[in-house]
Design a protein around this motif. Structure first.
Motif, PDB file in Angstrom:
ATOM      1  N   ASN A 136      39.960  34.841  59.146  1.00 23.84           N
ATOM      2  CA  ASN A 136      38.746  34.914  59.865  1.00 23.84           C
ATOM      3  C   ASN A 136      37.928  36.500  59.478  1.00 23.84           C
ATOM      4  O   ASN A 136      38.636  37.327  60.166  1.00 23.84           O
ATOM      5  N   PRO A 137      37.218  36.291  58.632  1.00 27.49           N
ATOM      6  CA  PRO A 137      36.706  37.844  58.374  1.00 27.49           C
ATOM      7  C   PRO A 137      36.054  38.456  59.602  1.00 27.49           C
ATOM      8  O   PRO A 137      35.897  39.703  59.396  1.00 27.49           O
ATOM      9  N   ASN A 138      35.774  37.865  60.567  1.00 24.84           N
ATOM     10  CA  ASN A 138      35.180  38.588  61.703  1.00 24.84           C
ATOM     11  C   ASN A 138      36.212  39.069  62.826  1.00 24.84           C
ATOM     12  O   ASN A 138      35.729  39.233  63.867  1.00 24.84           O
ATOM     13  N   HIS A 139      37.372  38.988  62.667  1.00 27.23           N
ATOM     14  CA  HIS A 139      38.530  39.221  63.704  1.00 27.23           C
ATOM     15  C   HIS A 139      38.493  40.832  63.943  1.00 27.23           C
ATOM     16  O   HIS A 139      38.982  41.675  63.164  1.00 27.23           O
ATOM     17  N   VAL A 140      37.940  41.180  65.097  1.00 29.80           N
ATOM     18  CA  VAL A 140      37.644  42.519  65.609  1.00 29.80           C
ATOM     19  C   VAL A 140      38.941  43.287  65.792  1.00 29.80           C
ATOM     20  O   VAL A 140      39.211  44.269  64.893  1.00 29.80           O
ATOM     21  N   ARG A 141      40.129  42.714  66.248  1.00 26.29           N
ATOM     22  CA  ARG A 141      41.264  43.334  66.419  1.00 26.29           C
ATOM     23  C   ARG A 141      42.019  43.613  65.202  1.00 26.29           C
ATOM     24  O   ARG A 141      42.691  44.725  64.843  1.00 26.29           O
ATOM     25  N   ALA A 142      41.920  42.810  64.214  1.00 24.08           N
ATOM     26  CA  ALA A 142      42.569  42.952  62.808  1.00 24.08           C
ATOM     27  C   ALA A 142      41.773  43.963  62.099  1.00 24.08           C
ATOM     28  O   ALA A 142      42.383  44.886  61.292  1.00 24.08           O
TER      29      ALA A 142
END
Length: 196
Positions: A136-142
């Motif tokens: 998920n390229p939009n994963h904020v926490r990552a």
């Protein structure tokens, strides 16, 4: 007025809005209406962790485990509680128990990355954050976590890029952790951006 699932669901919406006390009131009412409602137990435990009521959170997760020992929700949230308490080995046990069964569970992979980051194992943290971002390229926490890894490795250009991505990533909604991560990323980006 005493429908436990409706109260739980409204509490979840309040939590997403950051209305902590209203969410707690609804989770308490839901548990009082049905003490064996698993989802209300884990949600209240999660909220108690946010409020730093770690004993209360662990008690709720213990009850959730009694209600449904095969479920994963209480383990994932208990992982966050142990991390907040600085009990990283216990946190890893819970996160790993979920990841073993659900190897692409982004929430728990990001949580495990945060544990590794807190322990100072930057390579393990980076591996988890990269894997989450491959899913998920939009994963904020990552993005936030990876930015923190790069900041500690003194790669400020990449850190700024990840903080920027965390600040603008599109998500269906921001749950409590996502909103907190987005805010922290914006603060770190501002701190690392030279002023004209």
């Amino acid at each position: 007025p005493n429908a436990p699932l409706a109260l739980n669901n409204r509490g979840t919406l309040y939590l997403r809005q950051g209305a902590i006390q209203s969410a707690l009131d609804d989770f308490n009412a839901s548990v009082n209406a049905n003490p064996n409602l698993y989802v209300a137990r884990i949600n209240r435990g999660h909220l108690r962790t946010i409020n730093r009521d770690y004993d209360g959170a662990l008690a709720d997760f213990a009850e959730a485990e009694r209600i449904n020992p095969e479920a994963f929700g209480h383990r994932g949230y208990r992982c966050l509680t142990y991390t907040a308490m600085g009990q990283f080995d216990k946190a890893l046990v819970d996160c790993n128990s979920v990841i073993e069964k659900l190897p692409k569970n982004q929430y728990n992979l990001a949580s495990r990355g945060e544990i590794y980051l807190a322990k100072g194992d930057l390579d393990a943290a980076l591996k988890d954050f990269n894997f989450v971002l491959s899913l998920n390229p939009n994963h904020v926490r990552a993005h936030l976590g990876r930015g923190e890894v790069f900041e500690r490795k003194h790669n400020l250009e990449q850190a700024r890029a990840d903080y920027r991505s965390a600040g603008v990533a599109l998500t269906p909604f921001d749950n409590y952790e996502v909103a907190a991560a987005r805010q922290k990323a914006r603060e770190r980006l501002a701190a690392l951006t030279p002023q004209a």
